[in-house]
Design a protein around this motif. Structure first.
Motif, PDB file in Angstrom:
ATOM      1  N   GLN A 121      -0.797   4.318   0.034  1.00 60.14           N
ATOM      2  CA  GLN A 121      -2.269   4.936   0.430  1.00 60.14           C
ATOM      3  C   GLN A 121      -2.043   6.423   0.594  1.00 60.14           C
ATOM      4  OE1 GLN A 121      -4.628   2.265   0.348  1.00 60.14           O
ATOM      5  NE2 GLN A 121      -6.505   3.109   1.063  1.00 60.14           N
ATOM      6  N   LEU A 173       0.809  -1.100  -0.040  1.00 59.00           N
ATOM      7  CA  LEU A 173      -0.014  -0.039  -0.126  1.00 59.00           C
ATOM      8  C   LEU A 173       0.971   1.253   0.069  1.00 59.00           C
ATOM      9  CD1 LEU A 173      -2.762  -0.872   2.538  1.00 59.00           C
ATOM     10  CD2 LEU A 173      -2.809  -0.595   0.073  1.00 59.00           C
ATOM     11  N   TYR A 230      -3.244   0.644  -3.603  1.00 56.81           N
ATOM     12  CA  TYR A 230      -4.259   1.687  -3.084  1.00 56.81           C
ATOM     13  C   TYR A 230      -5.613   0.660  -3.131  1.00 56.81           C
ATOM     14  CZ  TYR A 230      -6.934   5.731  -1.819  1.00 56.81           C
ATOM     15  OH  TYR A 230      -7.804   6.652  -1.396  1.00 56.81           O
ATOM     16  N   ARG A 257      -9.483   1.237  -0.993  1.00 55.86           N
ATOM     17  CA  ARG A 257     -10.522   2.092  -0.119  1.00 55.86           C
ATOM     18  C   ARG A 257     -12.079   1.803  -0.369  1.00 55.86           C
ATOM     19  NH1 ARG A 257      -9.667   6.363   3.198  1.00 55.86           N
ATOM     20  NH2 ARG A 257      -7.740   7.026   2.346  1.00 55.86           N
ATOM     21  N   ILE A 317      -0.896   8.192  -2.366  1.00 59.44           N
ATOM     22  CA  ILE A 317      -1.838   8.414  -3.675  1.00 59.44           C
ATOM     23  C   ILE A 317      -2.992   9.316  -3.167  1.00 59.44           C
ATOM     24  CG2 ILE A 317      -3.403   6.988  -4.961  1.00 59.44           C
ATOM     25  CD1 ILE A 317      -1.544   4.939  -4.967  1.00 59.44           C
ATOM     26  N   ASP A 318      -3.334   9.216  -1.741  1.00 59.43           N
ATOM     27  CA  ASP A 318      -4.617  10.151  -1.448  1.00 59.43           C
ATOM     28  C   ASP A 318      -3.927  11.714  -1.798  1.00 59.43           C
ATOM     29  OD1 ASP A 318      -6.518   8.703  -0.664  1.00 59.43           O
ATOM     30  OD2 ASP A 318      -5.722   8.398   1.398  1.00 59.43           O
TER      31      ASP A 318
END
Lengths: 426, 426
Positions: B83, B81, B124, B126, B86-87
């Motif tokens: 995360q 990940l 990623y 979610r 990338i967010d």
């Protein structure tokens, strides 16, 4: 009736292939021919021989709610087949003079699939009709035993008080026949309900129950209850609860409601969380649902043969799987120990003399301490702790009465148990 | 329209949590409260915000037919990940001045789940709304791309002749608009059909198509076609086939029929046999069906986010999985290579300038050679061969038009691709 059936046994075990749903081609083709099309709103989908297709395809006819297997790998189910030996085992059907072989009983019972585990290993497995290893089959009232098991689990955990009145969990049932019953009386079906479940009587209450639970739109002039929950509130008492056992499907629908309220989780999800996602099942199971998503806990579950075998093995192992205690041993012991045999006797099952009913399981009280889940048209989970044997059978017998099927199946189970005990290794 | 939408983007990405189906409590309770009950016959189940619940629960509303994952273990989906990185990625939405972050776009698009694979690893993942890793979500028209892929597979294998007239496989379509079209014209939607698919027009043909495909009983005075197959036979031509691309759902229903006839296998089973049971899927997928069990191949599939990611990776790897050629590379290359860009231009998609449509996939013809499966309300599989990236997104956007969603998603996909290419290792 049993005598009349036995006369025609020789014919019966040649008739199963004739009514094979693949041979008949139900729903086969793009589109299927009109005379081989089964539509839910048309009815007839559970008439014989259509039911031989329907038992594998409830999800294609009506809405469902799944019991997820989770995302892990399936647990290995080791195989040591003794197929020919078991096929040759002979037994004498109840009330008959001549013996029958296990293989003959397979067709005589319109079996769609049967599996035998011995010490956790598959020693026999055969499919026919609409079913194969990758398919799923209606469990019918075997569903009840899954619901009863969950209730016993919640009781063992202290989440559900089986001595409490039903109304502690479902106040909406206060004015119904469940209003003066305890949770345990519902679990053991010693409520006393004015509810006719004779499938041969077109005016039987079970059909009004089905109309309430149908997910199809109600007719414009429909005035009856519109969901399972509404139906349960209309059930009238017959006498006092706590005396006689009387087998009524609506007890399990009430128990499903009680469990959902006690746990806060919908029953298909609870079964997934507690069992289906925890013992390496191959496949998701599912429940048919009514118009508001209530699962038919009285009989709406479908699952695979091997997964019910895993469930049976979990029972045999008193809730343990691969060294882990998945459900409390006390839950399994409660139902395997049986219920009130005097209360059971009142129901008058001549083929089940000395049995009892506990936590929605049927307990033989035989020398092996065997107990069963049983469903209409021949569904069964048979757990024999002494022989370390589990049998699961799916069938699509033309006759809905177990009395027509028990004579050629219960002695067969006992014969295989004795064979396995006498010859534990091939 | 795009300009008007962008004005309210700041508001939109705060509205997704407000319409969250768990917060609103749809179908929550035993029974759910009347004002939070969703019934199939009542309609309204696909109105906003109810649709945010329905996209995860089509099987609970209507009959379905599964695409089995088989009985093996799921294939590992390795996770690395990234995360937070990338967010934080920023991009400029089409037609906008101000940048938006990837995380903001998640809410702005009413995303229910999004996953990004890079070189086959999850970088990623979610979830929100009704979805989690164990759930399934409606794919809507992403379904079409599964059907198109199967058609390309059968063409590559020589089982299906894409130059043949449709009527070679389905003579029943001779008098319809499909009667003078070739299989390839159906696959590329260059048929010319008098079929109005404007969801904002209550008289649009797409609603008559839905009425034919509904599994509910037809009203007594119903005179229209009663199944998908019957509906297809009523579609009238608009002009000559083979000239312009025009996106019409019924092409895929016709293609489903063609494929079933060519292969002899029902489409959900064919998808299982060829793909779903062969690349280690986590979960069964399913299709909604009409009253005679015909799957809605134009848009009725539901599956898990991770399983569509596995499918996207299979596309990226040109049909190979764990060293085995699962489907012919030629099938993937045919659609990834794109179709007739002049034919596509006629459809007037201003956000998709220079794109084409081939084998029921949308091909960007951008510098990365990316191509997509796209479904109403924001469903997407995005394959970027140059960045070795697959993105799958499920959403329940209030607006059915991709033109409302593309501005905040297509540039986001490109931005993540560029980030991954620039920083291949964390």
């Amino acid at each position: 009736m049993i005598a009349a059936l036995l006369v025609s046994l020789a014919a019966l075990h040649t008739q199963a292939p004739v009514s094979d749903p693949q041979t008949l081609g139900w729903m086969d083709g793009f589109p299927p021919p009109e005379e081989r099309t089964i539509r839910y709103p048309d009815g007839g989908f559970f008439d014989f021989p259509q039911l031989r297709w329907t038992v594998c395809h409830f999800d294609q006819l009506m809405p469902t709610r799944r019991t997820a297997r989770g995302l892990g790998a399936p647990a290995p189910l080791p195989v040591s087949l003794r197929q020919d030996d078991i096929d040759a085992i002979e037994f004498t059907p109840m009330g008959a003079d001549a013996p029958m072989s296990w293989r003959q009983s397979f067709d005589a019972n319109y079996t769609d699939g049967i599996i035998v585990l011995h010490h956790g290993r598959v020693v026999y497995e055969r499919y026919a009709g609409c079913l194969d290893e990758g398919g799923r089959h209606a469990a019918m009232s075997v569903t009840k035993s899954m619901v009863g098991l969950l209730a016993e689990v919640l009781v063992a955990e202290g989440v559900l008080d089986d001595s409490a009145p039903v109304t502690d969990y479902v106040p909406e049932l206060a004015e119904s026949a469940f209003g003066n019953a305890s949770v345990r009386q519902v679990m053991d079906m010693t409520t006393s309900l004015d509810f006719n479940e004779d499938y041969s009587d077109p005016n039987a209450d079970i059909f009004a129950h089905g109309a309430a639970g149908s997910a199809l739109p109600k007719p414009a002039d429909f005035e009856g209850p519109r969901t399972y929950y509404e139906f349960l509130q209309t059930v009238e008492p017959l006498g006092e609860p706590g005396v006689d056992f009387s087998y009524k499907t609506v007890n399990t629908d009430a128990l499903g409601w009680i469990i959902s309220r006690a746990s806060g989780v919908a029953l298909p999800d609870l079964l997934s969380e507690r069992i289906w996602s925890r013992i390496g099942m191959d496949q998701d199971a599912y429940f048919t649902v009514d118009s508001i998503g209530t699962p038919f806990t009285g009989g709406g579950m479908s699952a695979s043969l091997r997964d019910f075998a895993r469930l049976g093995q979990l029972m045999l192992d008193e809730g343990r799987h691969e060294g882990e205690q998945i459900i409390p041993a006390a839950a399994v012991r409660s139902l395997a120990g049986g219920g009130d045999r005097t209360a059971f006797e009142a129901a008058g099952y001549t083929a089940l003399e000395g049995w009892s009913y506990r936590g929605m399981w049927w307990v033989t009280h035989n020398a092996h301490g065997a107990y069963m889940a049983r469903g209409v048209h021949g569904q069964a989970i048979y757990v024999d702790p002494t022989a370390h044997m589990v049998i699961v059978r799916f069938a699509s017998h033309p006759n809905p009465f177990n009395a027509a099927i028990d004579p050629t199946s219960l002695p067969a189970y006992q014969a295989v148990a004795e064979y396995l005990m006498a010859a534990p290794e091939p």
